[in-house]
Write a protein that holds these residues in place. Structure first.
Motif, PDB file in Angstrom:
ATOM      1  N   GLY A 186       0.791  -1.222   0.000  1.00 26.07           N
ATOM      2  CA  GLY A 186       0.000   0.000   0.000  1.00 26.07           C
ATOM      3  C   GLY A 186       0.823   1.271   0.000  1.00 26.07           C
ATOM      4  N   ARG A 187       2.144   1.164   0.228  1.00 26.91           N
ATOM      5  CA  ARG A 187       2.998   2.355   0.182  1.00 26.91           C
ATOM      6  C   ARG A 187       2.898   3.047  -1.176  1.00 26.91           C
ATOM      7  N   ALA A 188       2.675   2.249  -2.227  1.00 27.91           N
ATOM      8  CA  ALA A 188       2.630   2.833  -3.574  1.00 27.91           C
ATOM      9  C   ALA A 188       1.451   3.779  -3.751  1.00 27.91           C
ATOM     10  N   LEU A 189       0.435   3.679  -2.879  1.00 26.42           N
ATOM     11  CA  LEU A 189      -0.727   4.556  -2.980  1.00 26.42           C
ATOM     12  C   LEU A 189      -0.509   5.886  -2.283  1.00 26.42           C
ATOM     13  N   ASN A 190       0.579   6.027  -1.574  1.00 28.25           N
ATOM     14  CA  ASN A 190       0.872   7.241  -0.824  1.00 28.25           C
ATOM     15  C   ASN A 190       1.376   8.322  -1.778  1.00 28.25           C
ATOM     16  N   PRO A 191       0.640   9.412  -1.960  1.00 30.81           N
ATOM     17  CA  PRO A 191       1.111  10.450  -2.896  1.00 30.81           C
ATOM     18  C   PRO A 191       2.336  11.196  -2.405  1.00 30.81           C
ATOM     19  N   ALA A 192       2.689  11.042  -1.117  1.00 29.88           N
ATOM     20  CA  ALA A 192       3.865  11.706  -0.573  1.00 29.88           C
ATOM     21  C   ALA A 192       4.985  10.720  -0.275  1.00 29.88           C
ATOM     22  N   LEU A 193       4.974   9.559  -0.919  1.00 32.17           N
ATOM     23  CA  LEU A 193       5.998   8.551  -0.663  1.00 32.17           C
ATOM     24  C   LEU A 193       7.370   9.084  -1.058  1.00 32.17           C
ATOM     25  N   PRO A 194       8.372   9.035  -0.155  1.00 32.25           N
ATOM     26  CA  PRO A 194       9.703   9.547  -0.507  1.00 32.25           C
ATOM     27  C   PRO A 194      10.292   8.798  -1.700  1.00 32.25           C
ATOM     28  N   VAL A 195      10.968   9.547  -2.562  1.00 32.68           N
ATOM     29  CA  VAL A 195      11.561   8.987  -3.780  1.00 32.68           C
ATOM     30  C   VAL A 195      13.079   9.173  -3.720  1.00 32.68           C
ATOM     31  N   PRO A 196      13.872   8.115  -3.769  1.00 29.71           N
ATOM     32  CA  PRO A 196      15.331   8.275  -3.785  1.00 29.71           C
ATOM     33  C   PRO A 196      15.784   9.058  -5.009  1.00 29.71           C
ATOM     34  N   GLU A 197      16.905   9.768  -4.851  1.00 31.76           N
ATOM     35  CA  GLU A 197      17.387  10.627  -5.928  1.00 31.76           C
ATOM     36  C   GLU A 197      17.802   9.854  -7.169  1.00 31.76           C
ATOM     37  N   ASP A 198      18.246   8.603  -6.979  1.00 28.66           N
ATOM     38  CA  ASP A 198      18.773   7.860  -8.122  1.00 28.66           C
ATOM     39  C   ASP A 198      17.705   7.081  -8.876  1.00 28.66           C
ATOM     40  N   LEU A 199      16.433   7.254  -8.506  1.00 34.49           N
ATOM     41  CA  LEU A 199      15.345   6.559  -9.178  1.00 34.49           C
ATOM     42  C   LEU A 199      14.470   7.544  -9.943  1.00 34.49           C
ATOM     43  N   VAL A 200      13.934   7.100 -11.058  1.00 35.97           N
ATOM     44  CA  VAL A 200      12.973   7.884 -11.839  1.00 35.97           C
ATOM     45  C   VAL A 200      11.757   7.002 -12.106  1.00 35.97           C
ATOM     46  N   PRO A 201      10.559   7.597 -12.230  1.00 42.58           N
ATOM     47  CA  PRO A 201       9.368   6.780 -12.431  1.00 42.58           C
ATOM     48  C   PRO A 201       9.278   6.258 -13.857  1.00 42.58           C
ATOM     49  N   VAL A 202       8.615   5.119 -14.018  1.00 47.44           N
ATOM     50  CA  VAL A 202       8.299   4.655 -15.361  1.00 47.44           C
ATOM     51  C   VAL A 202       7.269   5.605 -15.969  1.00 47.44           C
ATOM     52  N   VAL A 203       7.078   5.524 -17.263  1.00 40.92           N
ATOM     53  CA  VAL A 203       6.280   6.532 -17.972  1.00 40.92           C
ATOM     54  C   VAL A 203       4.868   6.637 -17.419  1.00 40.92           C
ATOM     55  N   TRP A 204       4.253   5.513 -17.082  1.00 38.51           N
ATOM     56  CA  TRP A 204       2.843   5.539 -16.716  1.00 38.51           C
ATOM     57  C   TRP A 204       2.615   5.790 -15.230  1.00 38.51           C
ATOM     58  N   GLN A 205       3.652   5.780 -14.404  1.00 39.40           N
ATOM     59  CA  GLN A 205       3.457   5.931 -12.967  1.00 39.40           C
ATOM     60  C   GLN A 205       2.839   7.284 -12.591  1.00 39.40           C
ATOM     61  N   PRO A 206       3.350   8.431 -13.113  1.00 34.63           N
ATOM     62  CA  PRO A 206       2.695   9.696 -12.755  1.00 34.63           C
ATOM     63  C   PRO A 206       1.249   9.781 -13.230  1.00 34.63           C
ATOM     64  N   VAL A 207       0.951   9.153 -14.381  1.00 40.29           N
ATOM     65  CA  VAL A 207      -0.429   9.159 -14.882  1.00 40.29           C
ATOM     66  C   VAL A 207      -1.338   8.387 -13.929  1.00 40.29           C
ATOM     67  N   ALA A 208      -0.885   7.205 -13.517  1.00 37.90           N
ATOM     68  CA  ALA A 208      -1.682   6.401 -12.587  1.00 37.90           C
ATOM     69  C   ALA A 208      -1.846   7.108 -11.252  1.00 37.90           C
ATOM     70  N   ALA A 209      -0.790   7.763 -10.771  1.00 32.75           N
ATOM     71  CA  ALA A 209      -0.883   8.485  -9.503  1.00 32.75           C
ATOM     72  C   ALA A 209      -1.870   9.650  -9.606  1.00 32.75           C
ATOM     73  N   THR A 210      -1.882  10.315 -10.757  1.00 33.17           N
ATOM     74  CA  THR A 210      -2.825  11.421 -10.958  1.00 33.17           C
ATOM     75  C   THR A 210      -4.266  10.920 -10.955  1.00 33.17           C
TER      76      THR A 210
END
Length: 444
Positions: free
Chosen positions: A191-215
């Motif tokens: 369920g952490r993936a549903l958290n809109p404020a989940l911390p993101v490490p600096e060396d990681l970038v989201p896959v293309v569809w992740q921001p769309v799904a989060a929106t």
């Protein structure tokens, strides 16, 4: 007989309720509060992000832990306004339907709070631009984060309508902050993936569809709450709820696949004119001249010495055979701040320790090895670090003072050697780099 001419009356100008709400009242103040809170949080930790695009992106996402509860509290306060003013019955006589009345009150707060966050984010990006030393800005998360702020404000207004009490807004902010913080813990599960404020490490970038799904996830939940509360046909809330459920399922099932390592961070930018060569992470490629200058004393004194690593490297994980690890540039705020090395002498001293490679031996080292390591460090990278340890031993007991005298004598012997003899000694010495057996280390 004179006649009086009456000028035609002007039709009264009607101001749309949405415009009135947006320009006056509580909404602009809510936006200002979000702007000040976001800017204050960013300024307090500027050393951690100002100078790296990835760090700035991660920090802008991390402040949502505070911004989202604040936006929700602003919406909640706006939602309870009619009950506090005792104008509920008056609003009930309006010609517009309940959904239109709700949106006229909710949208200005959502727009202003989003604008406050977006303005602070734009300021952070502008503040990073002069100091960035490698990769480019990564705005992948910003649209989804802005939508999350607007959704929090709208959902907070629904809560304010349902619980129109003054303590509701601060309580909602406190509960939201606690919920987001708990959902960010590593043991929170999928369920952490549903958290809109989940911390993101600096060396990681989201896959293309992740921001769309989060929106879709956050916007769908907010829209479903609004329709369930204010729509004439409340079953219409099922459509955004279904979209949010589908997006949430994608986020949960995606797991670790929602993020991938930034390919820029896996590349190296190298200066091959020195021995060892000097390579820095491509995220900070423009920092290479500073690193080369900081290590110029080390590489200059090692000219002609053999058995050295091929290069200094700066990549995640342990160094490969034939490589030595550069001192860590990250996390920012210590040795690397606003695009520059804070202490080049300390940086060079740590690089020499990596060349010696005895950090994994553990336990007390042989006195002969300690004297040799200290003499090499003093030769290649003298500076405040060794002066600090010398001062501590000078104030210590007799054993510490005796050890200091022996180390200083070893330093003097190495420094006084003829150049050819010293290169030969260093060649034998670096043949034992990383070896915990003291027998092979040449004596001084």
């Amino acid at each position: 007989m004179s006649r009086t001419v009456t000028a035609p009356r002007r039709a009264p100008v009607r101001v749309h309720p949405l415009r009135a709400e947006a320009l006056r009242g509580f909404a602009p103040w809510a936006g200002l509060a979000v702007l000040v809170a976001t800017a204050g949080l960013l300024a307090a930790g500027a050393d951690r992000w100002q100078g790296g695009w990835a760090e700035t992106r991660a920090e802008l996402h991390a402040v949502l832990l505070v911004v989202l509860p604040l936006a929700a509290a602003a919406g909640c306060r706006q939602g309870g306004r009619e009950r506090r003013r005792r104008t509920e019955e008056l609003w009930g006589t309006a010609t517009r339907g309940p959904l239109a009345r709700f949106l006229a009150s909710a949208l200005p707060v959502a727009a202003w709070t989003t604008a406050g966050y977006a303005t602070a984010a734009a300021g952070a990006l502008l503040a990073t631009w002069p100091y960035a030393r490698g990769d480019g800005p990564g705005p992948e998360l910003l649209p989804a984060d802005a939508v999350a702020v607007a959704a929090a404000a709208v959902a907070g207004q629904v809560v304010g309508r349902l619980v129109p009490r003054r303590p509701a807004a601060p309580l909602l902010a406190a509960c939201g902050y606690a919920a987001l913080g708990l959902a960010s813990r590593a043991d929170a599960g999928a369920g952490r993936a549903l958290n809109p404020a989940l911390p993101v490490p600096e060396d990681l970038v989201p896959v293309v569809w992740q921001p769309v799904a989060a929106t879709v996830w956050v916007a769908g939940l907010a829209a479903a709450a609004v329709l369930a509360y204010a729509a004439r046909r409340r079953y219409t809330a099922l459509l955004p709820l279904a979209a949010a459920t589908a997006a949430g399922a994608l986020l949960v099932q995606g797991g670790a696949g929602l993020w991938h390592t930034d390919p820029v961070g896996e590349r190296q930018v190298c200066d091959t004119s020195t021995t060892p060569q000097i390579c820095v992470n491509a995220r900070y490629g423009d920092l290479l001249p500073q690193v080369r200058n900081a290590l110029s004393g080390v590489t200059g004194r090692l000219e002609g010495v053999r058995n050295l690593p091929v290069r200094f490297e700066d990549r995640p994980g342990a160094p490969r055979p034939g490589e030595a690890e550069l001192p860590l540039l990250t996390p920012m705020g210590r040795s690397f701040v606003r695009g520059g090395l804070t202490d080049p002498e300390q940086y060079a001293w740590e690089a020499v320790a990596a060349l010696q490679g005895r950090g994994d031996c553990g336990g007390p080292s042989d006195p002969r090895v300690s004297r040799a390591d200290d003499a090499v460090a003093n030769l290649l990278a003298p500076g405040p670090a060794q002066e600090h340890f010398d001062a501590l031993d000078a104030r210590g007991d007799e054993a510490a003072r005796a050890g200091l005298r022996e180390r200083r004598a070893a330093r003097a012997r190495l420094a006084s050697m003829p150049a050819d003899e010293r290169r030969a000694w260093l060649t034998r010495y670096f043949a034992t780099a990383g070896d915990c057996d003291p027998d092979g280390v040449p004596a001084l």
